[in-house]
Write a protein that holds these residues in place. Structure first.
Motif, PDB file in Angstrom:
ATOM      1  N   SER A  60     -37.962  -7.204  -8.331  1.00  0.00           N
ATOM      2  CA  SER A  60     -37.302  -7.335  -9.782  1.00  0.00           C
ATOM      3  C   SER A  60     -36.431  -6.364 -11.026  1.00  0.00           C
ATOM      4  N   PHE A  61     -37.149  -4.578  -9.865  1.00  0.00           N
ATOM      5  CA  PHE A  61     -36.196  -3.607 -10.571  1.00  0.00           C
ATOM      6  C   PHE A  61     -34.561  -3.503  -9.770  1.00  0.00           C
ATOM      7  N   LYS A  62     -34.372  -3.437 -10.644  1.00  0.00           N
ATOM      8  CA  LYS A  62     -32.567  -2.638 -10.355  1.00  0.00           C
ATOM      9  C   LYS A  62     -32.892  -1.439  -9.366  1.00  0.00           C
ATOM     10  N   GLU A  63     -33.831  -0.563  -9.288  1.00  0.00           N
ATOM     11  CA  GLU A  63     -33.402   0.702  -8.338  1.00  0.00           C
ATOM     12  C   GLU A  63     -34.003   0.116  -6.909  1.00  0.00           C
ATOM     13  N   SER A  64     -35.064  -1.123  -6.865  1.00  0.00           N
ATOM     14  CA  SER A  64     -35.546  -1.710  -5.425  1.00  0.00           C
ATOM     15  C   SER A  64     -34.354  -1.763  -4.754  1.00  0.00           C
ATOM     16  N   ARG A  65     -33.542  -3.253  -5.839  1.00  0.00           N
ATOM     17  CA  ARG A  65     -32.357  -3.525  -4.874  1.00  0.00           C
ATOM     18  C   ARG A  65     -31.408  -3.147  -4.460  1.00  0.00           C
ATOM     19  N   GLU A  66     -31.080  -2.164  -5.849  1.00  0.00           N
ATOM     20  CA  GLU A  66     -29.922  -0.569  -4.937  1.00  0.00           C
ATOM     21  C   GLU A  66     -30.387   0.168  -4.104  1.00  0.00           C
ATOM     22  N   PHE A  67     -31.342   0.329  -3.755  1.00  0.00           N
ATOM     23  CA  PHE A  67     -31.923   1.227  -2.387  1.00  0.00           C
ATOM     24  C   PHE A  67     -32.200  -0.021  -1.315  1.00  0.00           C
ATOM     25  N   ALA A  68     -33.088  -0.953  -1.295  1.00  0.00           N
ATOM     26  CA  ALA A  68     -32.587  -1.694   0.198  1.00  0.00           C
ATOM     27  C   ALA A  68     -31.259  -1.880   0.305  1.00  0.00           C
ATOM     28  N   ASP A  69     -29.998  -1.792  -0.377  1.00  0.00           N
ATOM     29  CA  ASP A  69     -28.356  -1.924  -0.289  1.00  0.00           C
ATOM     30  C   ASP A  69     -28.423  -0.700   0.416  1.00  0.00           C
ATOM     31  N   ARG A  70     -28.211  -0.429   0.051  1.00  0.00           N
ATOM     32  CA  ARG A  70     -27.789   1.397   0.584  1.00  0.00           C
ATOM     33  C   ARG A  70     -28.566   1.780   1.582  1.00  0.00           C
ATOM     34  N   PHE A  71     -29.860   1.888   1.604  1.00  0.00           N
ATOM     35  CA  PHE A  71     -30.322   2.337   3.221  1.00  0.00           C
ATOM     36  C   PHE A  71     -30.583   1.290   4.087  1.00  0.00           C
ATOM     37  N   ALA A  72     -30.022   0.037   3.764  1.00  0.00           N
ATOM     38  CA  ALA A  72     -29.191  -1.275   5.021  1.00  0.00           C
ATOM     39  C   ALA A  72     -28.141  -0.752   5.450  1.00  0.00           C
ATOM     40  N   ASP A  73     -27.246  -0.285   4.370  1.00  0.00           N
ATOM     41  CA  ASP A  73     -25.967  -0.033   4.261  1.00  0.00           C
ATOM     42  C   ASP A  73     -25.517   1.706   5.838  1.00  0.00           C
ATOM     43  N   LEU A  74     -26.596   2.507   5.603  1.00  0.00           N
ATOM     44  CA  LEU A  74     -26.888   4.096   6.102  1.00  0.00           C
ATOM     45  C   LEU A  74     -26.906   3.202   7.670  1.00  0.00           C
ATOM     46  N   ILE A  75     -28.288   2.595   7.176  1.00  0.00           N
ATOM     47  CA  ILE A  75     -28.397   2.319   8.843  1.00  0.00           C
ATOM     48  C   ILE A  75     -27.128   1.762   9.687  1.00  0.00           C
ATOM     49  N   LYS A  76     -26.822   0.409   8.971  1.00  0.00           N
ATOM     50  CA  LYS A  76     -26.059   0.194  10.167  1.00  0.00           C
ATOM     51  C   LYS A  76     -24.751   1.184  10.066  1.00  0.00           C
ATOM     52  N   TYR A  77     -24.490   1.877   9.458  1.00  0.00           N
ATOM     53  CA  TYR A  77     -23.772   3.039   9.503  1.00  0.00           C
ATOM     54  C   TYR A  77     -24.111   3.936  10.842  1.00  0.00           C
ATOM     55  N   LEU A  78     -25.179   4.302  10.981  1.00  0.00           N
ATOM     56  CA  LEU A  78     -25.643   4.862  11.344  1.00  0.00           C
ATOM     57  C   LEU A  78     -25.858   4.212  13.316  1.00  0.00           C
TER      58      LEU A  78
END
Length: 284
Positions: A214-232
């Motif tokens: 329900s928090f925007k920061e949680s949704r943003e973090f989940a997406d950005r962290f997943a993108d970082l891992i997929k990049y790495l």
């Protein structure tokens, strides 16, 4: 048809690497228990059945069970009749190697005799289990990484050129996940622990997940962290890395870290990657 839970019994000669093998299974996302008395197998199986998230289980069994080891085949037969797919992995090593390892570590053999006699007696006790084991691995000349490769191949977790990813949740108050290659701290996210009705739930429960998302920061973090891992991941594979353990921690290891680890593992699996999840402190 319901998929059977995987149950691996890790046994073998003392000093052959059972503890290391059990840690490797933990890296693969298995729920691991070392030295569980055979008398508690059926109760433990009942406990696992009540925990739907525990799909893969590994148990360490050693010579300290003594004559009760004769009961192991019958116990496994009963388990396979239920919803478990049970296999035995037997770790062995040459007598010379076992003596050297005990001498180097200065650990006492679990059978309190002179070392050579203890090894011989243990060999006699365990031979019937070794003969009936699904897989025997000789660790005499194996390095830890090679043992991990053998177990990975045995579990059919990793294809050639593929990275095996383990996503682990943990609580910082219980200590950091030492096996991690990447550690992410999510204590900055809103904490469900302080929300009425959520304290005794976990990050695998929908009300907790809905609260976090329900928090925007949680949704943003989940997406950005997943993108970082997929990049790495391709970068690590290019450098020859076969295994990657990602640890996500919050305060207690029950809410935020559990959900984010679950979310990441699900995202990676949807991308066709081999990712397992393990929630270290969820039951504490």
């Amino acid at each position: 048809m319901q998929t059977k839970r995987k149950l691996f019994i890790i046994t073998g000669m003392s000093g052959a690497g059972k503890s290391q093998a059990l840690k490797i299974f933990g890296d693969f996302g298995f729920y691991c228990v070392d030295n569980l008395p055979l008398a508690l197998f059926e109760q433990f199986a009942g406990y696992v059945k009540q925990r739907p998230e525990l799909k893969n289980v590994a148990l360490g069994v050693d010579v300290r069970e003594g004559e009760r080891l004769k009961e192991l085949p019958a116990l496994l037969k009963n388990l396979t009749k239920s919803d478990f797919s049970a296999k035995v992995i037997f770790l062995d090593a040459s007598e010379e190697c076992l003596i050297r390892r005990f001498s180097e570590t200065k650990h006492k053999h679990p059978i309190h005799k002179k070392l050579a006699a203890a090894i011989a007696h243990e060999h006699d006790l365990l031979t019937p289990i070794k003969v009936a084991a699904d897989k025997v691995i000789d660790t005499t000349d194996l390095k830890l990484g090679e043992l991990k490769e053998k177990l990975s191949a045995l579990l059919e977790l990793k294809k050639e050129g593929e990275m095996q990813i383990s996503v682990v949740s943990f609580g910082f108050k219980n200590g950091i996940a030492k096996e991690a290659d990447i550690v992410m701290d999510v204590r900055f996210l809103p904490n469900p622990y302080y929300v009425k009705g959520l304290k005794n739930k976990t990050g695998l429960d929908k009300p907790v997940q809905d609260y976090i998302l329900s928090f925007k920061e949680s949704r943003e973090f989940a997406d950005r962290f997943a993108d970082l891992i997929k990049y790495l991941i391709p970068k690590y594979i290019k450098e020859g890395k076969s295994y990657l353990t990602i640890a996500i921690g919050c305060t207690g290891g029950k809410h935020r870290s559990v959900f984010m680890a679950h979310q990441l593992a699900e995202t990676l699996r949807k991308q066709g990657l081999s990712a397992s999840e393990f929630h270290r402190d969820i039951g504490l």
